[in-house]
Enzyme design. Structure first.
Site, mmCIF file in Angstrom:
data_model
loop_
_atom_site.group_PDB
_atom_site.id
_atom_site.type_symbol
_atom_site.label_atom_id
_atom_site.label_comp_id
_atom_site.label_asym_id
_atom_site.label_seq_id
_atom_site.Cartn_x
_atom_site.Cartn_y
_atom_site.Cartn_z
ATOM 1 N N GLY A 102 -11.186 -1.113 -59.318
ATOM 2 C CA GLY A 102 -11.572 -2.594 -58.218
ATOM 3 C C GLY A 102 -13.108 -1.886 -57.445
ATOM 4 O O GLY A 102 -13.120 -2.109 -56.230
ATOM 5 N N ARG B 285 -16.723 -4.126 -54.378
ATOM 6 C CA ARG B 285 -16.455 -4.446 -52.681
ATOM 7 C C ARG B 285 -15.822 -2.901 -52.785
ATOM 8 O O ARG B 285 -14.887 -2.351 -53.092
ATOM 9 C CB ARG B 285 -16.186 -5.474 -52.640
ATOM 10 N N TYR C 113 3.201 -4.213 -50.081
ATOM 11 C CA TYR C 113 2.254 -3.211 -49.965
ATOM 12 C C TYR C 113 2.563 -2.020 -49.429
ATOM 13 O O TYR C 113 2.749 -1.055 -50.429
ATOM 14 C CB TYR C 113 1.050 -3.477 -48.939
#
Ligand code: NAP
Length: 253
Positions: free
Chosen positions: A13, A16, A154
């Site tokens: 990932g 950015r 999450y």
């Protein structure tokens, strides 16, 4: 850090946000960095910035939740850069909703990217680490692991990252591999900008409100997390393993 010269790090990932800042920092510390992201073109942006800065980087495309893509990406890194001995499991997504509105897809997507992704990447990299007798894994948890409204998926994934971290630390310690988690609080990235947009709040107002509740009175920057990861992957951190370090501008329970 001279010990890091020629060592190979994979940051997932890393197109950015926190991943990109971590990739840039590890490259400055002497690692050759594989910038892994869903899209090779966006990963190339980070890789080109590292090379322009005098570092070594390779952009690699893979969906971390896809077993074949992860295995192929790690093998490509080993062929092109050398054995990957550092892994930062950073790739992440949010699909926030209150439980009664959360779809099964929202649950599966978040659990798959964070937890399955960290599992697949760690399993692929550990064989190189064990062969080398040295390695570092850093997993991105979150202050949300402690519970956060609208983030059942999450929070479960980020709490799961902590148990995963401690277990790998126990299993891999005898091979010279340490495994730790960093758990950021509010960090200014596209992820938190998207949260503000979803809530219909101006991002500057959102950050200002968050900063008021943080003891150091500011929100975090991606580099705050990258700096902590840089220590955890260094030789100096060889006696730190199985820990969860909150990078949140203050204490959290
Ligand atoms: P971000 O700006 O949204 O960046 C996440 C990166 O992960 C993006 O480049 C994204 O690629 C990539 N990605 C998403 N799904 C992927 C997949 N299946 N395979 C490979 N790459 C994938 O997020 P961030 O704020 O930097 O967060 C980085 C990590 O820190 C995440 O694990 C996040 O949960 C954690 N964290 C962030 C905060 C915060 O306040 N920002 C706080 C605590 C923890 P695309 O652009 O192609 O989607």
């Amino acid at each position: 850090m001279s010990q890091s010269l020629n060592r190979v790090a994979v940051v997932t990932g890393a197109a950015r946000g926190i991943g990109a800042a971590t990739a840039r920092r590890l490259a400055r510390d002497g690692f050759a960095v594989a910038v892994l992201d869903l899209d090779e073109q966006s990963a190339s942006g980070t890789a080109e910035a590292i090379v322009a800065d005098g570092g070594t980087a390779l952009a690699v495309a893979a969906d971390v939740s896809d077993e074949q893509q992860v295995n192929a990406a790690v093998d490509t890194v080993a062929e092109r850069l050398g054995p990957p001995v550092v892994l930062v499991n950073n790739a992440g997504v949010t699909r926030d909703n209150l439980l009664f509105k959360m779809s099964s897809d929202d649950w599966d997507t978040v659990l798959n990217v964070h937890l399955r992704g960290a599992f697949l990447a760690s399993r692929a990299v550990q064989k190189y680490q064990v062969d080398q007798g040295w390695g570092r894994i850093v997993n991105l948890s979150s202050s949300s692991a402690l519970g956060n409204r609208g983030q059942a998926n999450y929070a479960a994934a980020k709490a799961g990252m902590q148990g995963f971290t401690k277990t790998l630390a126990i299993e891999l310690g005898k091979f010279g591999v340490t495994v730790n988690a960093v758990a950021p609080g509010f960090i200014e990235t596209e992820m938190t900008a998207a949260t503000a947009a979803r809530l219909g709040v101006d991002f500057d107002d959102f950050k200002a409100a968050a900063a008021k509740g943080i003891p150091v009175q500011r929100v975090g920057q991606p580099e705050d997390v990258a700096n902590t990861i840089a220590f955890l992957v260094s030789d100096e951190a060889s006696f730190v393993s199985g820990q969860v370090i909150y990078v949140a501008g203050g204490p959290l329970d």
